[in-house]
Write an enzyme that holds these catalytic residues in place. Structure first.
Site, PDB file in Angstrom:
ATOM      1  N   GLY A  63       0.776  -1.240   0.000  1.00 19.23           N
ATOM      2  CA  GLY A  63       0.000   0.000   0.000  1.00 19.23           C
ATOM      3  C   GLY A  63       0.801   1.280   0.000  1.00 19.23           C
ATOM      4  O   GLY A  63       0.242   2.361   0.188  1.00 19.23           O
ATOM      5  N   TRP A  65       2.257   3.026  -2.430  1.00 24.19           N
ATOM      6  CA  TRP A  65       1.870   4.000  -3.456  1.00 24.19           C
ATOM      7  C   TRP A  65       0.490   4.565  -3.186  1.00 24.19           C
ATOM      8  O   TRP A  65       0.277   5.771  -3.305  1.00 24.19           O
ATOM      9  CB  TRP A  65       1.947   3.353  -4.839  1.00 24.19           C
ATOM     10  CG  TRP A  65       3.334   3.374  -5.410  1.00 24.19           C
ATOM     11  CD1 TRP A  65       4.498   3.560  -4.717  1.00 24.19           C
ATOM     12  CD2 TRP A  65       3.699   3.215  -6.771  1.00 24.19           C
ATOM     13  NE1 TRP A  65       5.566   3.524  -5.568  1.00 24.19           N
ATOM     14  CE2 TRP A  65       5.109   3.308  -6.834  1.00 24.19           C
ATOM     15  CE3 TRP A  65       2.984   2.989  -7.939  1.00 24.19           C
ATOM     16  CZ2 TRP A  65       5.809   3.195  -8.039  1.00 24.19           C
ATOM     17  CZ3 TRP A  65       3.684   2.868  -9.141  1.00 24.19           C
ATOM     18  CH2 TRP A  65       5.073   2.972  -9.191  1.00 24.19           C
ATOM     19  N   ASP A  83      -4.245  -6.212  -6.074  1.00 20.37           N
ATOM     20  CA  ASP A  83      -3.032  -6.991  -5.853  1.00 20.37           C
ATOM     21  C   ASP A  83      -3.421  -8.430  -5.548  1.00 20.37           C
ATOM     22  O   ASP A  83      -4.501  -8.696  -5.010  1.00 20.37           O
ATOM     23  CB  ASP A  83      -2.195  -6.430  -4.702  1.00 20.37           C
ATOM     24  CG  ASP A  83      -0.734  -6.877  -4.775  1.00 20.37           C
ATOM     25  OD1 ASP A  83       0.131  -6.030  -5.061  1.00 20.37           O
ATOM     26  OD2 ASP A  83      -0.455  -8.079  -4.570  1.00 20.37           O
ATOM     27  N   ASP A  99      -5.654 -11.999  -8.727  1.00 19.29           N
ATOM     28  CA  ASP A  99      -4.570 -12.079  -9.695  1.00 19.29           C
ATOM     29  C   ASP A  99      -4.936 -11.264 -10.934  1.00 19.29           C
ATOM     30  O   ASP A  99      -5.869 -11.609 -11.666  1.00 19.29           O
ATOM     31  CB  ASP A  99      -4.329 -13.547 -10.065  1.00 19.29           C
ATOM     32  CG  ASP A  99      -3.074 -13.751 -10.889  1.00 19.29           C
ATOM     33  OD1 ASP A  99      -2.604 -12.784 -11.526  1.00 19.29           O
ATOM     34  OD2 ASP A  99      -2.547 -14.881 -10.904  1.00 19.29           O
ATOM     35  N   ASP A 124       3.215  -0.988  -9.984  1.00 19.90           N
ATOM     36  CA  ASP A 124       4.462  -1.373  -9.320  1.00 19.90           C
ATOM     37  C   ASP A 124       4.551  -2.897  -9.288  1.00 19.90           C
ATOM     38  O   ASP A 124       5.216  -3.475  -8.444  1.00 19.90           O
ATOM     39  CB  ASP A 124       4.489  -0.801  -7.896  1.00 19.90           C
ATOM     40  CG  ASP A 124       5.902  -0.694  -7.334  1.00 19.90           C
ATOM     41  OD1 ASP A 124       6.846  -0.528  -8.130  1.00 19.90           O
ATOM     42  OD2 ASP A 124       6.067  -0.785  -6.103  1.00 19.90           O
ATOM     43  N   LYS A 164       6.654   0.372 -13.270  1.00 19.77           N
ATOM     44  CA  LYS A 164       7.977  -0.189 -12.978  1.00 19.77           C
ATOM     45  C   LYS A 164       8.312  -1.229 -14.039  1.00 19.77           C
ATOM     46  O   LYS A 164       7.521  -2.122 -14.316  1.00 19.77           O
ATOM     47  CB  LYS A 164       7.991  -0.845 -11.595  1.00 19.77           C
ATOM     48  CG  LYS A 164       9.322  -1.535 -11.274  1.00 19.77           C
ATOM     49  CD  LYS A 164       9.432  -1.905  -9.818  1.00 19.77           C
ATOM     50  CE  LYS A 164       8.495  -3.026  -9.412  1.00 19.77           C
ATOM     51  NZ  LYS A 164       8.616  -3.334  -7.969  1.00 19.77           N
TER      52      LYS A 164
END
EC number: 2.1.1.166
Length: 208
Positions: A63, A65, A83, A99, A124, A164
């Site tokens: 958490g 971000w 997530d 997922d 991320d 990322k």
């Protein structure tokens, strides 16, 4: 790799982790992860977030971000986060555990976005790393391609994307793909990103 080598490598990682100044600062400030500082650096240079925005956070747990973005978009803003791992609640964050590669999870995420105009998609996400680049890089590239697909689906014209990416095979092609969709694209390596890590952050603004 022998158990002894793995143990030595793990010990080095733990020692580096807990002596990391950003880890120490995160603990002092009560932050969920050192990733908070990476996004703060990006915000200082690229000004992605403004009050009232709707933001999608992929690979959100634990958490860091989302915790940062809440401070930037305020009470009228909204974050839809996803997530595979669980995440403790954050006020202002609508969290979906699942997922992201699963079509049903993707559908549920899109339903939560609904008719909202999403101004920022951020990712991320990273796969579980094996330590073998030939295995890890393709897995990571698959995730960032999915994140870009999310941009195509929900990101409003003029919107921004921060993701990322691990440098390696497929990176240059992915960068070209992003440049075809956005008017301005930068590759950032925040000071709070470990120097030996292959990770960089692509910051794309001005969705065409």
């Amino acid at each position: 790799m022998t158990g002894k080598k793995r143990s030595a490598s793990s010990s080095r990682w733990l020692q580096e982790h807990f002596s990391d100044k950003y880890v120490q600062q995160a603990q002092k400030k009560g932050l969920r992860s050192r990733a908070w500082f990476k996004l703060d650096e990006i915000q200082q240079s690229d000004k992605l977030f403004k009050p009232g925005m709707t933001v999608v956070d992929l690979g959100a747990a634990p958490g860091g971000w989302s915790q940062y973005v809440v401070t930037q978009i305020g009470g009228k803003g909204r974050i839809i986060a996803c997530d595979l791992l669980p995440m403790d609640p954050i006020v202002g964050v609508d969290f979906l555990q699942g997922d992201f590669r699963d079509e049903l999870v993707m559908k549920a995420l899109l339903e939560r976005v609904g008719d909202s105009k999403v101004q920022v998609v951020m990712s991320d996400m990273a796969p579980n790393m094996s330590g073998t680049p030939a295995v890890d890089i393709p897995r990571a590239m698959y995730l960032v391609e999915l994140a870009l697909d999310m941009c195509r689906d929900v990101l409003a014209p003029g919107g921004s994307f921060v993701v990322k990416v691990f440098q390696g095979e497929g990176f240059d092609e992915y960068l070209r793909e992003i440049r075809s969709l956005f008017t301005k694209v930068k590759v950032r390596k925040p000071d709070s990103s470990r120097a030996r890590s292959r990770e960089v952050y692509i910051v794309a603004t001005g969705r065409k």
